[in-house]
Design a protein around this motif. Structure first.
Motif, mmCIF file in Angstrom:
data_model
loop_
_atom_site.group_PDB
_atom_site.id
_atom_site.type_symbol
_atom_site.label_atom_id
_atom_site.label_comp_id
_atom_site.label_asym_id
_atom_site.label_seq_id
_atom_site.Cartn_x
_atom_site.Cartn_y
_atom_site.Cartn_z
ATOM 1 N N SER A 2 36.812 54.790 40.173
ATOM 2 C CA SER A 2 36.102 54.693 41.430
ATOM 3 C C SER A 2 37.052 54.843 42.597
ATOM 4 C CB SER A 2 35.412 53.337 41.522
ATOM 5 O OG SER A 2 34.645 53.139 40.364
ATOM 6 N N HIS A 3 38.195 54.342 42.415
ATOM 7 C CA HIS A 3 39.155 54.389 43.513
ATOM 8 C C HIS A 3 40.544 54.618 42.953
ATOM 9 C CE1 HIS A 3 40.776 50.621 42.263
ATOM 10 N NE2 HIS A 3 39.564 50.286 41.998
ATOM 11 N N PHE A 4 40.962 55.825 43.020
ATOM 12 C CA PHE A 4 42.332 56.120 42.606
ATOM 13 C C PHE A 4 42.965 56.990 43.665
ATOM 14 C CE2 PHE A 4 43.209 54.261 38.655
ATOM 15 C CZ PHE A 4 42.013 54.138 37.980
ATOM 16 N N GLY A 5 43.827 56.422 44.418
ATOM 17 C CA GLY A 5 44.452 57.198 45.486
ATOM 18 C C GLY A 5 44.439 56.410 46.777
ATOM 19 N N ARG A 6 43.507 56.708 47.573
ATOM 20 C CA ARG A 6 43.483 56.003 48.843
ATOM 21 C C ARG A 6 42.080 55.525 49.207
ATOM 22 N NH1 ARG A 6 44.660 61.410 50.328
ATOM 23 N NH2 ARG A 6 42.802 62.514 50.952
ATOM 24 N N SER A 7 41.311 55.279 48.211
ATOM 25 C CA SER A 7 39.981 54.741 48.497
ATOM 26 C C SER A 7 40.021 53.225 48.435
ATOM 27 C CB SER A 7 38.972 55.278 47.475
ATOM 28 O OG SER A 7 38.827 56.669 47.653
ATOM 29 N N GLY A 8 40.127 52.648 49.562
ATOM 30 C CA GLY A 8 40.208 51.189 49.613
ATOM 31 C C GLY A 8 38.871 50.559 49.340
ATOM 32 N N PRO A 9 38.764 49.312 49.671
ATOM 33 C CA PRO A 9 37.492 48.605 49.498
ATOM 34 C C PRO A 9 36.397 49.249 50.322
ATOM 35 C CG PRO A 9 39.054 47.310 50.807
ATOM 36 C CD PRO A 9 39.793 48.481 50.256
ATOM 37 N N PRO A 10 35.384 49.817 49.692
ATOM 38 C CA PRO A 10 34.306 50.518 50.386
ATOM 39 C C PRO A 10 33.630 49.634 51.422
ATOM 40 C CG PRO A 10 34.130 50.812 48.020
ATOM 41 C CD PRO A 10 35.192 49.770 48.247
ATOM 42 N N ASP A 11 32.866 48.706 50.965
ATOM 43 C CA ASP A 11 32.167 47.807 51.891
ATOM 44 C C ASP A 11 31.632 46.617 51.106
ATOM 45 O OD1 ASP A 11 30.632 49.399 50.420
ATOM 46 O OD2 ASP A 11 29.088 49.716 51.931
ATOM 47 N N ILE A 12 32.172 45.490 51.432
ATOM 48 C CA ILE A 12 31.763 44.295 50.694
ATOM 49 C C ILE A 12 30.876 43.418 51.554
ATOM 50 C CG2 ILE A 12 33.808 44.275 49.250
ATOM 51 C CD1 ILE A 12 35.054 42.326 51.141
ATOM 52 N N ARG A 13 30.456 43.973 52.649
ATOM 53 C CA ARG A 13 29.642 43.167 53.576
ATOM 54 C C ARG A 13 28.236 42.948 53.010
ATOM 55 N NH1 ARG A 13 30.013 48.059 57.931
ATOM 56 N NH2 ARG A 13 29.310 49.699 56.556
ATOM 57 N N ASP A 14 27.732 44.015 52.387
ATOM 58 C CA ASP A 14 26.379 43.894 51.843
ATOM 59 C C ASP A 14 26.361 44.107 50.338
ATOM 60 O OD1 ASP A 14 25.353 43.367 54.279
ATOM 61 O OD2 ASP A 14 24.962 45.460 54.760
ATOM 62 N N THR A 15 27.423 43.688 49.722
ATOM 63 C CA THR A 15 27.485 43.841 48.271
ATOM 64 C C THR A 15 27.770 42.499 47.621
ATOM 65 O OG1 THR A 15 29.826 44.392 48.397
ATOM 66 C CG2 THR A 15 28.268 46.222 48.412
ATOM 67 N N TYR A 16 27.457 42.419 46.372
ATOM 68 C CA TYR A 16 27.663 41.168 45.631
ATOM 69 C C TYR A 16 28.699 41.405 44.541
ATOM 70 C CZ TYR A 16 23.469 39.851 48.065
ATOM 71 O OH TYR A 16 22.550 39.586 49.033
ATOM 72 N N SER A 17 29.758 40.665 44.615
ATOM 73 C CA SER A 17 30.850 40.876 43.673
ATOM 74 C C SER A 17 30.693 39.993 42.452
ATOM 75 C CB SER A 17 32.188 40.565 44.354
ATOM 76 O OG SER A 17 32.378 41.423 45.457
ATOM 77 N N LEU A 18 30.895 40.616 41.320
ATOM 78 C CA LEU A 18 30.863 39.873 40.066
ATOM 79 C C LEU A 18 32.246 39.908 39.427
ATOM 80 C CD1 LEU A 18 27.479 40.951 38.479
ATOM 81 C CD2 LEU A 18 28.035 38.916 39.794
ATOM 82 N N LEU A 19 32.602 38.803 38.900
ATOM 83 C CA LEU A 19 33.898 38.737 38.237
ATOM 84 C C LEU A 19 33.702 38.821 36.728
ATOM 85 C CD1 LEU A 19 36.940 38.244 38.211
ATOM 86 C CD2 LEU A 19 36.444 35.809 38.138
ATOM 87 N N VAL A 20 34.375 39.773 36.132
ATOM 88 C CA VAL A 20 34.270 39.963 34.682
ATOM 89 C C VAL A 20 35.587 39.554 34.039
ATOM 90 C CG1 VAL A 20 33.743 41.581 32.852
ATOM 91 C CG2 VAL A 20 32.739 41.900 35.111
ATOM 92 N N LEU A 21 35.527 38.499 33.291
ATOM 93 C CA LEU A 21 36.752 37.995 32.669
ATOM 94 C C LEU A 21 36.735 38.237 31.164
ATOM 95 C CD1 LEU A 21 37.012 34.597 34.546
ATOM 96 C CD2 LEU A 21 38.327 36.674 34.941
ATOM 97 N N ASN A 22 37.901 38.083 30.603
ATOM 98 C CA ASN A 22 38.044 38.187 29.149
ATOM 99 C C ASN A 22 37.754 39.590 28.644
ATOM 100 O OD1 ASN A 22 38.168 37.509 26.335
ATOM 101 N ND2 ASN A 22 37.800 35.410 26.953
#
Length: 249
Positions: A2-22
């Motif tokens: 999704s982001h390889f190079g210079r694509s920083g964080p798109p927009d987390i203002r209206d997004t919900y982040s999920l943490l995937v562990l293990n």
DNA sequence: GTTGAGCGTT
């Protein structure tokens, strides 16, 4: 990818982040994207990787567009076996800048102005602390802890490699690697060869030319009396202590 | 080639 190079964080203002562990260490974002995209609109999937080796750290962040879909993915994908590993999906608790997140949504911790003083901008000095905390946790993550159940072996081996390099006592191998990489920036990650830098024979980090103080200087007019005139035993008994004589080398 | 608690990038 999704982001390889210079694509920083798109927009987390209206997004919900999920943490995937293990997750597996070889599991990539492309492997998680179709899996999470099944349950909702996935904005982006990011897997933090090591800056040295570039390998995954074992967890990923999946950002959904809607909270209900994210919640569904958590309940559906949590405990699923991915790449032979039981992953754990849950809402992110902290944001990229250590912001408080509620249900995957970033809830700013800034105090409510409530018409009190809207011109006042809060100056949270937690940036320093948050990053420091992250670094400490990160470096604490060693890939070899179960193998070295005996601390003495681990410490002995570590000291063996750094016995002549640096005795600063840094409990991290990041020091040596970091300096080594810093000094040779032309090396790439994929082109990184395990070859050790050739030892510099003419290495003289402390070219001290003149001693800061000569106790004998000015006393006899000559700081180095002839050896035949003065016996080493006499000098050592006068200027040197027998206990510190071994330090002279 | 290894490892396994945790919270993220230009």
């Amino acid at each position: 990818m999704s982001h390889f190079g210079r694509s920083g964080p798109p927009d987390i203002r209206d997004t919900y982040s999920l943490l995937v562990l293990n997750i597996s260490f070889r599991t990539t974002a492309d492997d998680l994207f179709p899996l999470f995209d099944r349950y909702g609109k996935v904005v982006d999937v990011f897997i933090p990787r090591d800056r040295r080796t570039g390998e995954s750290r074992g967890f990923a962040f999946v950002r959904y567009k809607y909270a209900d879909e994210a919640q569904k993915a958590v309940e559906r994908l949590d405990g699923r076996n991915v790449d032979g590993r039981n992953i754990m999906v849950q809402f992110a608790k902290y944001g990229p800048n250590a912001e408080r997140i509620h249900k995957g949504r970033i809830v700013e911790v800034i105090p409510k102005t409530k018409g009190r003083s809207r011109s006042r901008s809060p100056r949270p000095s937690r940036y320093r602390d948050s990053y420091r905390d992250r670094d400490q946790r990160r470096r604490s993550r060693s890939r070899s802890r179960g193998r070295y159940e005996n601390d003495k072996y681990y410490d002995r081996e570590r000291d063996y490699r750094h016995r002549s390099r640096s005795r600063s006592g840094s409990p991290d191998y990041y020091r040596g690697r970091g300096r080594d990489d810093r000094r040779s920036r032309s090396v790439s990650y994929d082109s990184a060869s395990p070859v050790r830098r050739s030892p510099s024979p003419g290495r003289s980090p402390t070219p001290r030319r003149t001693p800061p103080s000569s106790p004998e200087k000015g006393s006899h007019g000559a700081r180095s009396p002839p050896s035949k005139s003065a016996s080493p035993q006499g000098r050592r008994a006068v200027s040197r202590s027998p206990s510190r004589s071994s330090n002279e080398d």
